[in-house]
Design a protein around this motif. Structure first.
Motif, PDB file in Angstrom:
ATOM      1  N   PRO A 115     -16.290 -45.916  -6.873  1.00 59.70           N
ATOM      2  CA  PRO A 115     -15.151 -46.835  -6.715  1.00 59.70           C
ATOM      3  C   PRO A 115     -14.088 -46.319  -5.748  1.00 59.70           C
ATOM      4  O   PRO A 115     -13.466 -47.118  -5.033  1.00 59.70           O
ATOM      5  CB  PRO A 115     -14.610 -46.956  -8.149  1.00 59.70           C
ATOM      6  CG  PRO A 115     -15.778 -46.625  -9.029  1.00 59.70           C
ATOM      7  CD  PRO A 115     -16.542 -45.579  -8.293  1.00 59.70           C
ATOM      8  N   ARG A 116     -13.886 -45.008  -5.723  1.00 54.79           N
ATOM      9  CA  ARG A 116     -12.879 -44.467  -4.814  1.00 54.79           C
ATOM     10  C   ARG A 116     -13.411 -44.367  -3.386  1.00 54.79           C
ATOM     11  O   ARG A 116     -12.638 -44.361  -2.428  1.00 54.79           O
ATOM     12  CB  ARG A 116     -12.422 -43.087  -5.287  1.00 54.79           C
ATOM     13  CG  ARG A 116     -11.725 -43.100  -6.633  1.00 54.79           C
ATOM     14  CD  ARG A 116     -11.032 -41.788  -6.891  1.00 54.79           C
ATOM     15  NE  ARG A 116      -9.928 -41.570  -5.982  1.00 54.79           N
ATOM     16  CZ  ARG A 116      -9.317 -40.387  -5.828  1.00 54.79           C
ATOM     17  NH1 ARG A 116      -9.729 -39.335  -6.511  1.00 54.79           N
ATOM     18  NH2 ARG A 116      -8.319 -40.262  -4.979  1.00 54.79           N
ATOM     19  N   LEU A 117     -14.723 -44.277  -3.229  1.00 49.63           N
ATOM     20  CA  LEU A 117     -15.312 -44.180  -1.895  1.00 49.63           C
ATOM     21  C   LEU A 117     -15.339 -45.520  -1.169  1.00 49.63           C
ATOM     22  O   LEU A 117     -15.295 -45.561   0.066  1.00 49.63           O
ATOM     23  CB  LEU A 117     -16.743 -43.632  -1.982  1.00 49.63           C
ATOM     24  CG  LEU A 117     -16.891 -42.122  -2.114  1.00 49.63           C
ATOM     25  CD1 LEU A 117     -18.338 -41.763  -2.404  1.00 49.63           C
ATOM     26  CD2 LEU A 117     -16.420 -41.426  -0.839  1.00 49.63           C
ATOM     27  N   LEU A 118     -15.429 -46.616  -1.913  1.00 51.61           N
ATOM     28  CA  LEU A 118     -15.616 -47.924  -1.283  1.00 51.61           C
ATOM     29  C   LEU A 118     -14.517 -48.257  -0.267  1.00 51.61           C
ATOM     30  O   LEU A 118     -14.834 -48.699   0.851  1.00 51.61           O
ATOM     31  CB  LEU A 118     -15.714 -49.011  -2.354  1.00 51.61           C
ATOM     32  CG  LEU A 118     -16.054 -50.419  -1.835  1.00 51.61           C
ATOM     33  CD1 LEU A 118     -17.370 -50.407  -1.060  1.00 51.61           C
ATOM     34  CD2 LEU A 118     -16.127 -51.406  -2.997  1.00 51.61           C
ATOM     35  N   PRO A 119     -13.214 -48.049  -0.570  1.00 48.40           N
ATOM     36  CA  PRO A 119     -12.200 -48.353   0.459  1.00 48.40           C
ATOM     37  C   PRO A 119     -12.304 -47.448   1.685  1.00 48.40           C
ATOM     38  O   PRO A 119     -11.757 -47.788   2.740  1.00 48.40           O
ATOM     39  CB  PRO A 119     -10.869 -48.120  -0.278  1.00 48.40           C
ATOM     40  CG  PRO A 119     -11.203 -48.178  -1.733  1.00 48.40           C
ATOM     41  CD  PRO A 119     -12.596 -47.663  -1.853  1.00 48.40           C
ATOM     42  N   SER A 120     -12.986 -46.314   1.539  1.00 54.25           N
ATOM     43  CA  SER A 120     -13.089 -45.371   2.650  1.00 54.25           C
ATOM     44  C   SER A 120     -14.287 -45.621   3.548  1.00 54.25           C
ATOM     45  O   SER A 120     -14.416 -44.968   4.588  1.00 54.25           O
ATOM     46  CB  SER A 120     -13.181 -43.931   2.099  1.00 54.25           C
ATOM     47  OG  SER A 120     -12.069 -43.589   1.325  1.00 54.25           O
ATOM     48  N   VAL A 121     -15.171 -46.547   3.172  1.00 50.30           N
ATOM     49  CA  VAL A 121     -16.431 -46.711   3.908  1.00 50.30           C
ATOM     50  C   VAL A 121     -16.218 -47.032   5.385  1.00 50.30           C
ATOM     51  O   VAL A 121     -16.885 -46.437   6.247  1.00 50.30           O
ATOM     52  CB  VAL A 121     -17.324 -47.763   3.221  1.00 50.30           C
ATOM     53  CG1 VAL A 121     -18.489 -48.151   4.128  1.00 50.30           C
ATOM     54  CG2 VAL A 121     -17.850 -47.210   1.901  1.00 50.30           C
ATOM     55  N   PRO A 122     -15.300 -47.957   5.767  1.00 50.22           N
ATOM     56  CA  PRO A 122     -15.102 -48.181   7.213  1.00 50.22           C
ATOM     57  C   PRO A 122     -14.688 -46.907   7.947  1.00 50.22           C
ATOM     58  O   PRO A 122     -15.155 -46.643   9.054  1.00 50.22           O
ATOM     59  CB  PRO A 122     -13.995 -49.239   7.250  1.00 50.22           C
ATOM     60  CG  PRO A 122     -14.109 -49.947   5.937  1.00 50.22           C
ATOM     61  CD  PRO A 122     -14.509 -48.896   4.947  1.00 50.22           C
ATOM     62  N   LEU A 123     -13.816 -46.121   7.330  1.00 47.78           N
ATOM     63  CA  LEU A 123     -13.428 -44.837   7.919  1.00 47.78           C
ATOM     64  C   LEU A 123     -14.624 -43.903   8.038  1.00 47.78           C
ATOM     65  O   LEU A 123     -14.819 -43.247   9.070  1.00 47.78           O
ATOM     66  CB  LEU A 123     -12.335 -44.194   7.057  1.00 47.78           C
ATOM     67  CG  LEU A 123     -12.079 -42.695   7.289  1.00 47.78           C
ATOM     68  CD1 LEU A 123     -11.503 -42.459   8.679  1.00 47.78           C
ATOM     69  CD2 LEU A 123     -11.152 -42.131   6.214  1.00 47.78           C
ATOM     70  N   LEU A 124     -15.447 -43.844   6.998  1.00 44.72           N
ATOM     71  CA  LEU A 124     -16.591 -42.939   7.010  1.00 44.72           C
ATOM     72  C   LEU A 124     -17.599 -43.332   8.086  1.00 44.72           C
ATOM     73  O   LEU A 124     -18.169 -42.467   8.759  1.00 44.72           O
ATOM     74  CB  LEU A 124     -17.258 -42.925   5.631  1.00 44.72           C
ATOM     75  CG  LEU A 124     -16.348 -42.538   4.461  1.00 44.72           C
ATOM     76  CD1 LEU A 124     -17.124 -42.542   3.157  1.00 44.72           C
ATOM     77  CD2 LEU A 124     -15.705 -41.173   4.703  1.00 44.72           C
ATOM     78  N   ARG A 125     -17.807 -44.621   8.267  1.00 43.98           N
ATOM     79  CA  ARG A 125     -18.715 -45.062   9.325  1.00 43.98           C
ATOM     80  C   ARG A 125     -18.153 -44.690  10.704  1.00 43.98           C
ATOM     81  O   ARG A 125     -18.877 -44.252  11.595  1.00 43.98           O
ATOM     82  CB  ARG A 125     -18.944 -46.571   9.239  1.00 43.98           C
ATOM     83  CG  ARG A 125     -19.738 -47.028   8.001  1.00 43.98           C
ATOM     84  CD  ARG A 125     -20.073 -48.512   8.112  1.00 43.98           C
ATOM     85  NE  ARG A 125     -20.701 -49.044   6.909  1.00 43.98           N
ATOM     86  CZ  ARG A 125     -22.010 -48.953   6.648  1.00 43.98           C
ATOM     87  NH1 ARG A 125     -22.811 -48.328   7.513  1.00 43.98           N
ATOM     88  NH2 ARG A 125     -22.504 -49.477   5.535  1.00 43.98           N
ATOM     89  N   GLY A 126     -16.847 -44.887  10.882  1.00 48.59           N
ATOM     90  CA  GLY A 126     -16.235 -44.521  12.157  1.00 48.59           C
ATOM     91  C   GLY A 126     -16.296 -43.027  12.415  1.00 48.59           C
ATOM     92  O   GLY A 126     -16.571 -42.587  13.539  1.00 48.59           O
TER      93      GLY A 126
END
Length: 677
Positions: free
Chosen positions: A144-155
């Motif tokens: 749940p905490r990773l989901l908002p970070s996914v666009p950042l992680l892909r970038g």
């Protein structure tokens, strides 16, 4: 996928568009369709990154957001804050570094699938690097905490594909540290390298106040090396652990907590301890730790927190191990610490005190000391202690010390002393003293109080040489004095253009300084440009891809309001462009660099292109004007501007020599090495 929830401040918009903050304020006032704030405060609003990007592109002010800027803005605007974003990004970058195929498989699906699969994969990588202790500092983030970070992680992963996982993390962490300078006390990379060099090779290294990990990163790698660190800030300890794991193959163990009150490694005996402790701490645990076994050399006074760190370092060393600590100069002479200093000397634990030049590390206005300690294996025979003072290598102004000279002088003196236990006098620089000579009522270890000045002969010869060079420079300056200027019958009415228009037309390229570079590349700072001196700055390796200067480039500072433009010559070429500088690279077929630099220095030109925020003046380089002239006319102006530059440099050099001569004469007359007649 663009993260629609990512917010960006006015400063971030300015960075995206390559303009000053004043330009962003003007856009908000003049354009009714400028995106409305979605957060922040009235005085510091934030905007939706996607809306800002769309508006800039529609206005022709942005062709495409650079990937690194997009990733940084996603990190800075993360809903849970930049530290959480950095932690998530660091974990994924470590996964990409260690197991790249796993990342490729997981990232092929939706954001929800990626967030669901990541924890298990991250847990395996983090356990291998940081151990299986469930309370480890670098914890596995949950879905749940990773989901908002996914666009950042892909970038971040896309950025890492081009420049590497380690370099990507260094860029992001460096930007974060630079954006929050008051939250972190940084150890400059050259100082960290010097401290690591004093300890020598070591398989087990501890930094009990590790901060951002600069000291542990500077350690020379060894087979099966283990790095231990502890910091009182839990979030910083996690970031440092990830930084070290990405930059070394050594086993890394980073703990969070107050080292003096709650030592995470009480059984550790390290080959080397490196430490940049907090200075002048009154609340370090004096009342709770009165009977702690670490106070082998005496219980430190409440005002002597640094001596508590010294004894902690000695307690964590193996017999014969070496510790190097950065210390405030007061620790060498305060009366409250003289008994502990005396016992450190008597038992052979304190081996050297090195005074660094002013500007070596924060606080930059005082000459800090390095203490080199060794846990005694047996009682020393006729012990001596090394004292060194490198103040003579301080840089001009605020440019920083001559780190190469400092490193060579200190390591050469230390190695000679370590080999024989004695060092002959090196006047004004270093000597070893029998411990008995220091065991007086004060036990003052400040090197400057015990080092002899340069010999009289050397001082007189040096002053004579300075005087001769000053005379030659003044004669040169007289020869370079510009001839009387002719009066133009009428002020010319040239057609004008701006730097921004020239950049859009391809007549020149514009680049801004970054926070990145390589450890062995000198950095041209704004202070170097203002003072006309050689590149003096340094930047951590891999922090960001640097902008390297080339002959014919024109460099301008953007802060301070000074009308200065410097043309890069062969001696300066190859240096990295530092912060607060803009580089203009003219096309030789369209622009003469000296013509460009000369007209950009005009006072009226700078005044109309400057903006004011609070007490700072910022130059919008794109608004600077210069006339449209044919190339042959540019060359004539350029030749005159170049002659003025040579005259200016001669005057500046004469001023420095004059100051050196006056200072040397005062010193010589007051210490008796120069006769009044």
């Amino acid at each position: 996928m663009q993260d629609d929830s990512t917010e960006v401040t006015a400063a971030g918009i300015a960075r995206l568009a390559g303009v000053g903050r004043a330009a962003v304020s003007n856009w908000r006032r003049r354009h009714a369709d400028f995106p409305k704030p979605v957060g922040g405060t009235e005085t510091s609003p934030s905007f939706a990154l996607a809306e800002v990007e769309e508006w800039l592109r529609a206005q022709g002010k942005l062709a495409e957001v650079p990937l690194r800027e997009r990733v940084w803005q996603q990190l800075a605007g993360h809903p849970e804050g930049p530290v959480t974003a950095l932690t998530h990004a660091g974990c994924v970058l470590l996964l990409i570094h260690d197991r790249p195929t796993d990342w490729l498989d997981m990232s092929a699906g939706s954001d929800e699938r990626l967030a669901a699969l990541l924890p298990a994969a991250l847990d395996q990588v983090l356990a291998r690097r940081f151990g299986t202790d469930p309370g480890r500092t670098v914890a596995t983030p949950v879905s749940p905490r990773l989901l908002p970070s996914v666009p950042l992680l892909r970038g971040a992963a896309e950025l890492a594909a081009g420049q590497g996982a380690r370099q990507t993390y260094e860029f992001l962490l460096g930007r974060h540290l630079d954006a929050n300078p008051r939250q972190y006390t940084l150890t400059p990379a050259p100082l960290a390298e010097l401290m690591a060099g004093l300890t020598g090779p070591a398989r087990t290294v501890l930094d009990p106040a590790c901060g951002t990990g600069a000291l542990l990163r500077a350690v020379d790698p060894r087979p099966e090396q283990r790095l231990y660190g502890q910091d009182s800030a839990t979030e910083l300890a996690a970031l440092t652990g990830l930084r070290l794991a990405l930059s070394t193959t050594a086993a890394v163990r980073i703990a969070a907590g107050d080292t003096l009150r709650a030592d995470a490694f009480p059984e550790l005996r390290a080959d080397a301890v490196l430490c940049h402790p907090p200075f002048n701490e009154r609340n370090w645990g004096h009342d709770e730790l009165a009977y702690d076994t670490r106070w082998e050399y005496g219980f430190p006074a409440r005002t002597e927190s640094e001596l508590a760190w010294v004894q902690h370092a000695l307690a964590r060393l193996t017999d014969g191990g070496t510790a190097v600590l950065l210390m405030p100069p007061a620790a060498a002479s305060r009366r409250s610490g003289r008994r502990i200093r005396a016992d450190l000397l008597r038992r052979g634990a304190l081996r050297a005190v090195v005074a660094l030049p002013v500007g070596a590390a924060p606080p930059y206005n005082i000459p800090l000391h390095l203490w080199v300690l060794r846990r005694p294996e047996k009682a020393p025979v006729q012990p001596e202690v090394l004292l060194a003072d490198t103040g003579q290598f301080a840089g001009e102004g605020r440019g920083g010390p001559d780190w190469r000279a400092v490193r060579e002088a200190v390591l050469d003196a230390w190695r000679d002393f370590e080999r024989t236990g004695h060092l002959d006098e090196r006047p004004g620089l270093a000597r070893s003293l029998p411990v008995i000579e220091l065991l007086d009522d004060d036990v003052d270890l400040a090197p400057a109080r015990h080092l002899p000045p340069p010999t009289a002969a050397d001082g007189a010869e040096q002053l004579t040489d300075v005087r001769e060079r000053l005379g030659e420079t003044l004669r040169l300056a007289a020869d370079l004095t510009p001839p009387p200027a002719g009066t133009a019958p009428d002020a010319p009415r040239w057609p004008l253009t701006t730097v921004g228009e020239l950049a859009r037309g391809g007549a020149l390229r514009m680049r801004t300084g970054t926070n990145g570079g390589h450890a062995r590349v000198p950095v041209l700072t704004d202070l170097d440009v203002l003072a006309g001196t050689a590149p003096s700055g340094t930047l951590p390796e891999g922090d960001e891809e640097p902008v390297l200067t080339e002959p014919g480039d024109v460099v301008l500072p953007v802060l301070g309001g000074d009308s200065v433009a410097r043309v890069i010559d062969d001696a300066t070429a190859g240096a990295a462009l530092g912060r607060h500088l803009v580089l203009l690279r003219p096309d030789p077929a369209a622009l003469d660099p000296w013509f460009l630099a000369g007209f950009l220095r005009g006072t009226a030109n700078n005044r109309q292109a400057s903006s004011y925020a609070s007490t700072a003046t910022r130059l919008d380089v794109r608004r600077l004007q210069l006339p449209r002239l044919p190339l042959d006319a540019q060359h004539r102006y350029g030749a005159r501007f170049r002659a003025l530059d040579e005259f200016e440099r001669a005057l500046r050099h004469a001023g420095r020599l004059g100051e050196q001569l006056v200072r040397g004469m005062y010193d010589g007359l007051t210490d008796g090495t120069v006769a009044p007649d």
